[in-house]
Design a protein around this motif. Structure first.
Motif, PDB file in Angstrom:
ATOM      1  N   GLN A 131       0.820  -1.099   0.185  1.00 16.61           N
ATOM      2  CA  GLN A 131       0.051   0.034   0.097  1.00 16.61           C
ATOM      3  C   GLN A 131       0.919   1.408  -0.031  1.00 16.61           C
ATOM      4  OE1 GLN A 131      -2.247  -1.103   3.349  1.00 16.61           O
ATOM      5  NE2 GLN A 131      -4.139  -1.458   2.237  1.00 16.61           N
ATOM      6  N   ARG A 132       2.137   1.158   0.929  1.00 13.11           N
ATOM      7  CA  ARG A 132       2.978   2.399   0.815  1.00 13.11           C
ATOM      8  C   ARG A 132       3.720   2.648  -0.617  1.00 13.11           C
ATOM      9  NH1 ARG A 132       4.447   0.134   5.723  1.00 13.11           N
ATOM     10  NH2 ARG A 132       6.226  -0.667   5.011  1.00 13.11           N
ATOM     11  N   LYS A 133       3.921   1.495  -1.376  1.00 17.28           N
ATOM     12  CA  LYS A 133       4.491   1.487  -2.794  1.00 17.28           C
ATOM     13  C   LYS A 133       3.347   2.138  -3.802  1.00 17.28           C
ATOM     14  CE  LYS A 133       8.107  -0.411  -1.166  1.00 17.28           C
ATOM     15  NZ  LYS A 133       9.489   0.553  -1.303  1.00 17.28           N
ATOM     16  N   GLN A 134       2.297   1.663  -3.630  1.00 16.24           N
ATOM     17  CA  GLN A 134       1.048   2.007  -4.589  1.00 16.24           C
ATOM     18  C   GLN A 134       0.877   3.705  -4.279  1.00 16.24           C
ATOM     19  OE1 GLN A 134      -2.289  -0.514  -3.251  1.00 16.24           O
ATOM     20  NE2 GLN A 134      -2.037  -1.233  -5.126  1.00 16.24           N
ATOM     21  N   ALA A 135       1.015   4.283  -2.993  1.00 12.82           N
ATOM     22  CA  ALA A 135       0.967   5.555  -2.934  1.00 12.82           C
ATOM     23  C   ALA A 135       2.041   6.358  -3.242  1.00 12.82           C
ATOM     24  CB  ALA A 135       0.634   5.785  -1.239  1.00 12.82           C
TER      25      ALA A 135
ATOM     26  N   GLU B 289      -0.375  -1.527 -14.355  1.00 12.63           N
ATOM     27  CA  GLU B 289      -1.269  -0.560 -14.827  1.00 12.63           C
ATOM     28  C   GLU B 289      -1.175  -0.137 -16.130  1.00 12.63           C
ATOM     29  OE1 GLU B 289      -1.513   1.420 -10.399  1.00 12.63           O
ATOM     30  OE2 GLU B 289      -0.386   2.337 -11.994  1.00 12.63           O
ATOM     31  N   GLU B 290       0.145  -0.214 -16.505  1.00 12.48           N
ATOM     32  CA  GLU B 290       0.413   0.014 -18.168  1.00 12.48           C
ATOM     33  C   GLU B 290      -0.288  -0.913 -18.972  1.00 12.48           C
ATOM     34  OE1 GLU B 290       4.464   2.841 -17.375  1.00 12.48           O
ATOM     35  OE2 GLU B 290       4.544   0.690 -17.969  1.00 12.48           O
TER      36      GLU B 290
ATOM     37  N   PRO C 116      -4.001  -4.220 -13.892  1.00 14.10           N
ATOM     38  CA  PRO C 116      -3.620  -3.971 -12.544  1.00 14.10           C
ATOM     39  C   PRO C 116      -3.431  -4.954 -11.638  1.00 14.10           C
ATOM     40  CG  PRO C 116      -5.565  -2.613 -12.823  1.00 14.10           C
ATOM     41  CD  PRO C 116      -5.181  -3.122 -14.211  1.00 14.10           C
ATOM     42  N   LEU C 117      -2.364  -5.069 -11.035  1.00 12.64           N
ATOM     43  CA  LEU C 117      -2.342  -6.211  -9.848  1.00 12.64           C
ATOM     44  C   LEU C 117      -3.256  -5.678  -8.665  1.00 12.64           C
ATOM     45  CD1 LEU C 117       0.981  -7.599 -10.352  1.00 12.64           C
ATOM     46  CD2 LEU C 117      -0.753  -8.778 -11.255  1.00 12.64           C
ATOM     47  N   THR C 118      -3.941  -6.641  -7.907  1.00 15.04           N
ATOM     48  CA  THR C 118      -4.794  -6.328  -6.679  1.00 15.04           C
ATOM     49  C   THR C 118      -3.574  -6.195  -5.526  1.00 15.04           C
ATOM     50  OG1 THR C 118      -5.306  -8.706  -6.316  1.00 15.04           O
ATOM     51  CG2 THR C 118      -6.764  -7.448  -7.474  1.00 15.04           C
TER      52      THR C 118
END
Length: 408
Positions: A204-208, A223-224, A228-230
């Motif tokens: 979650q920190r990496k997603q942010a 995402e590209e 996108p991976l959950t």
């Protein structure tokens, strides 16, 4: 080895024990099986019978066969009480098949190319030299596992994934539980849940905030590609890479060092000729086969095999260590020979699930083999060989500790 051993020599239970006094050799019974009927049906600790494939060519063949499924975890067969019908975790690269597995593997492949791994070499060299310096600063015997073999690959995989190395004790302790085959089920479930919660927070920190690490790049790349991976998928991938990225290499560093100390003429040759390091890596991987219980698969369609038919729904075990000691593929296979051309070994598996991190492991081992024994030429065991304890109850074979010393 005789070609027609008595049937009493053949294995009936799995896993069989290693021969007494030969801790580097695979379980007894494999040689007899290779020379007799090639496969045998054995009882496994998980509670089902499974076909064991023992010969090199046949192990390769079954691991590449699309009629086999990886939906069961590759080492479930040696875990008593494991649930063979348990739903596969989303994002499990080890337990996915077909296009989903191919997609996950494509996302990760660019992280483990030769070019990407070579870019890590200077940092790996630095880590190896720093840890040798720390060894040399010790005044007495030191455990090579805790002081050298474990921290180097742990640091590398932490930096690659973007995992804070300050958390290493936490994940090392938990991964040790998860690769054990005899821990209580409630402890395994608790540790698995704790590690999942830890990785979910990191993801979650990496997603942010995206950084220059594998997890961040994986998020962006998926995402590209508009797939996108959950969080659950990223957690599964992250845990797999974190455990596999340090357990196998750490055990190889310590166990191969012990094997070399037991064959001093081989160690002398490696120390005197750095060019021997590359073939030495392949030969030691073949000789030791640290994924000691092989690979578990389920059969999805009937497969004829000689006079037998392996039926849909059956289970089989591809015995990597037996294939790596097959006389047909490797003459005089029970001898450690660093000049042998052994690059086609099965230590990393084979087929679509062949280990993604083998290039990284090769660089880590190369830097250890070309530096440790040269800088500490009098390295030796600090205890009798008979007192070394081996990991017979873990998925990855190795030593529990390796006390060493040297002339100062």
């Amino acid at each position: 080895m005789t070609e027609t051993p008595t049937t009493e020599a053949l294995p009936t239970d799995f896993p069989a024990v290693r021969p007494s006094g030969c801790p580097f050799d695979p379980a007894t019974g494999y040689a007899a099986l290779r020379g007799h009927q090639r496969i045998a049906k054995v009882a496994t600790p998980v509670g089902v019978d499974a076909w064991v494939f023992s010969r090199y060519d046949e192990v390769r063949k079954v691991l590449a066969d699309p009629r086999l499924s990886s939906r069961v975890a590759p080492s479930t067969h040696v875990v008593p009480g494991a649930d063979l019908e348990r739903e596969v975790e989303s994002g499990s690269i080890l337990q996915s098949d077909g296009e989903r597995h191919a997609y996950l593997r494509r996302l990760l492949t660019s992280e483990f190319t030769v070019k990407r791994v070579q870019a890590l070499r200077p940092r790996i060299q630095e880590l190896v030299e720093e840890h040798i310096d720390a060894l040399l600063a010790h005044e007495g015997p030191v455990d090579l596992v805790q002081a050298f073999a474990l921290p180097i690959p742990s640091l590398v995989i932490c930096e690659l994934l973007g995992v804070p190395y300050a958390d290493r004790a936490e994940f090392q302790e938990r991964s040790a539980v998860l690769v054990s085959v005899d821990k209580p089920e409630d402890e395994v479930m608790r540790v698995n849940e704790e590690l999942g919660e830890y990785m979910a927070g990191l993801v979650q920190r990496k997603q942010a905030v995206r950084e220059d690490d594998l997890l961040s790049r994986l998020i962006t790349r998926s995402e590209e590609q508009e797939q996108p991976l959950t969080i659950e998928e990223l957690v599964s991938i992250g845990i797999t890479l974190l455990i596999a990225g340090h357990e196998t290499t750490a055990n190889m560093i310590a166990l191969s060092t012990l094997a070399l100390l037991r064959t001093p003429e081989q160690l002398d040759a490696l120390r005197d000729d750095p060019a021997l390091a590359k073939p030495a890596i392949e030969e030691l991987l073949r000789y030791l086969s640290v994924v000691q219980f092989g690979v578990f698969r389920q059969v999805m369609e009937d497969i004829p095999f000689g006079d037998e038919t392996i039926q849909a729904g059956d289970y089989l075990i591809a015995a990597l260590s037996s294939g790596n000691r097959d006389e047909r593929a490797f003459p005089d296979p029970d001898q450690l020979d660093l000049t042998r051309k052994a690059s086609a070994h099965l230590a990393f598996g084979f087929g679509p699930h062949q280990c993604l991190g083998q290039q990284l492991a090769g660089v880590e081992l190369y830097e250890v083999y070309t530096r440790l024994y040269r800088r500490i030429p009098t390295l030796r065991l600090a205890i009798p060989f008979e007192d070394v304890e081996f990991k017979d109850n873990t998925l990855v074979y190795g030593v529990k500790a390796l006390p060493v010393t040297w002339d100062r």
